[in-house]
Scaffold this motif. Sequence first.
Motif, PDB file in Angstrom:
ATOM      1  N   GLY A  52       1.806  23.233 -67.222  1.00  0.00           N
ATOM      2  CA  GLY A  52       3.047  22.688 -66.680  1.00  0.00           C
ATOM      3  C   GLY A  52       3.830  23.713 -65.875  1.00  0.00           C
ATOM      4  N   GLN A  53       3.834  24.958 -66.345  1.00  0.00           N
ATOM      5  CA  GLN A  53       4.521  26.019 -65.621  1.00  0.00           C
ATOM      6  C   GLN A  53       3.848  26.304 -64.275  1.00  0.00           C
ATOM      7  OE1 GLN A  53       7.420  27.826 -66.644  1.00  0.00           O
ATOM      8  NE2 GLN A  53       7.507  26.092 -68.047  1.00  0.00           N
ATOM      9  N   LEU A  54       2.533  26.410 -64.296  1.00  0.00           N
ATOM     10  CA  LEU A  54       1.811  26.706 -63.051  1.00  0.00           C
ATOM     11  C   LEU A  54       1.871  25.525 -62.087  1.00  0.00           C
ATOM     12  CD1 LEU A  54      -1.340  28.618 -64.379  1.00  0.00           C
ATOM     13  CD2 LEU A  54       0.849  29.536 -63.581  1.00  0.00           C
ATOM     14  N   ALA A  55       1.839  24.303 -62.618  1.00  0.00           N
ATOM     15  CA  ALA A  55       1.916  23.121 -61.755  1.00  0.00           C
ATOM     16  C   ALA A  55       3.237  23.085 -61.005  1.00  0.00           C
ATOM     17  CB  ALA A  55       1.749  21.859 -62.589  1.00  0.00           C
ATOM     18  N   GLN A  56       4.323  23.400 -61.694  1.00  0.00           N
ATOM     19  CA  GLN A  56       5.624  23.412 -61.042  1.00  0.00           C
ATOM     20  C   GLN A  56       5.664  24.431 -59.907  1.00  0.00           C
ATOM     21  OE1 GLN A  56       8.737  24.906 -63.536  1.00  0.00           O
ATOM     22  NE2 GLN A  56      10.391  24.116 -62.247  1.00  0.00           N
ATOM     23  N   ARG A  57       5.122  25.612 -60.166  1.00  0.00           N
ATOM     24  CA  ARG A  57       5.112  26.642 -59.127  1.00  0.00           C
ATOM     25  C   ARG A  57       4.224  26.221 -57.958  1.00  0.00           C
ATOM     26  NH1 ARG A  57       7.220  31.368 -59.102  1.00  0.00           N
ATOM     27  NH2 ARG A  57       7.719  31.220 -61.326  1.00  0.00           N
ATOM     28  N   ALA A  58       3.088  25.615 -58.252  1.00  0.00           N
ATOM     29  CA  ALA A  58       2.198  25.158 -57.176  1.00  0.00           C
ATOM     30  C   ALA A  58       2.848  24.053 -56.348  1.00  0.00           C
ATOM     31  CB  ALA A  58       0.883  24.653 -57.776  1.00  0.00           C
TER      32      ALA A  58
END
Length: 423
Positions: A52-58
């Motif tokens: 979820g953290q990486l998806a938001q940044r992507a």
Amino acid sequence: RLPADFAATRGGRETALLALHLLGKRDVAAAAARLGEIEARLPTADRAYAWGQLAQRAARQHLPQALDWFAKADPATFDDDQHAWRVRAALRARDWTLVRRAIGDMPDALREQAPWIYWQGRALSALGQVDTARGMFARIAGQANYYGNLATEALGQRVSLPPPAAPLTAAESAAARDDPALRRALTLFRLGMRIEGTREWIWRLRGADDRTLLAAAELARRNALWDRAINTADRTQNEHDFRLRYLAPFRDRVEPTLAELGLDASWVYGLMRQESRFVINANSTVGAQGLMQLMPATARWVAKKIRLADYHPGRIGELETNVRLGANYLKLVLDSLGDQPVLASAAYNAGPGRARRWRADTPLEGAIYVETIPFSETRDYVQKVMSNAMYYRLLFGGEPRSLTARLGVVATADGDGGADALP
């Protein structure tokens, strides 16, 4: 240096998650690859949290992998920003089914905000549920703001000025003129104590009713306190005066330059309203100055570009000089970005290179481009500038032009250039 048994303790797992977070700030794709290597050793909740953290940044970087990574996360654990960027990633992909689902997964309080009511309506309409979509649009249509304007147009209606409030009575005007706190504020403004004057003004008008606000706004207008007039008139709830909300001072000194450059006066006034509220000597915390909030380095560059005679840094605060430099810069930006005001508005706030890089590989609806601007300040700025322009056009008596038409379709980056070279 990840230990082989890192997942055996909570501290080890949290250290690994922090390392992934820090790596993701530099290279989100590398962080995702590393997560893929170790995710089998993480508990389900930790694994979902990391994705979820990486998806938001992507999603903020407009990477297509964002949706796949969101699918590996748990929407029940998302914060408001993650929910918002999941929807925005779906919008960039034109996946209306996912847009609807992602908004449906939001907490009730977030889902009831105007942006998500509008985009839920758009998703329903795209999926053939036209009547339900119209019900969504109707909930915010008529509101005098960006999403209210878009919803009004989605219903096939034109945005219009609300009925003007009844004229102020002599007693209402006198009450504002003689109010001790407002008189103190005016004195502070005359002494050049703008911060103190603004505080006094705001404190006096806390909780004021519409008639008091309109009388105070008119008092500010008569004293050439354009920012106080606009901000005060902007607060009314039921009785409105849009000629105060959207003041257009200095037209005789500004419009000749705009006409010379072929710039839409309603758009430029919408931008100046957002930049400075027409305070000639406005100075931002980062050093931008004047009506059009020019940075000194940009002003110097434009002055050289247009061969402005006798320019020196002290002239940036002069009204005509500031407008000439700002309007010429805006024209250069507009020309470099395919004559698209929505892109030029984003560029004026965040820089031409960024505005250009935020485009998609295929033509993108202007409203989706704006919704997926990564910087919240710039997103809000562009929305307000474009909505402001509509109201100025109505007040200036020009041919009405819808917000949807103003936003247009944002072309791909292919075939143009020069934006990255502008300051």
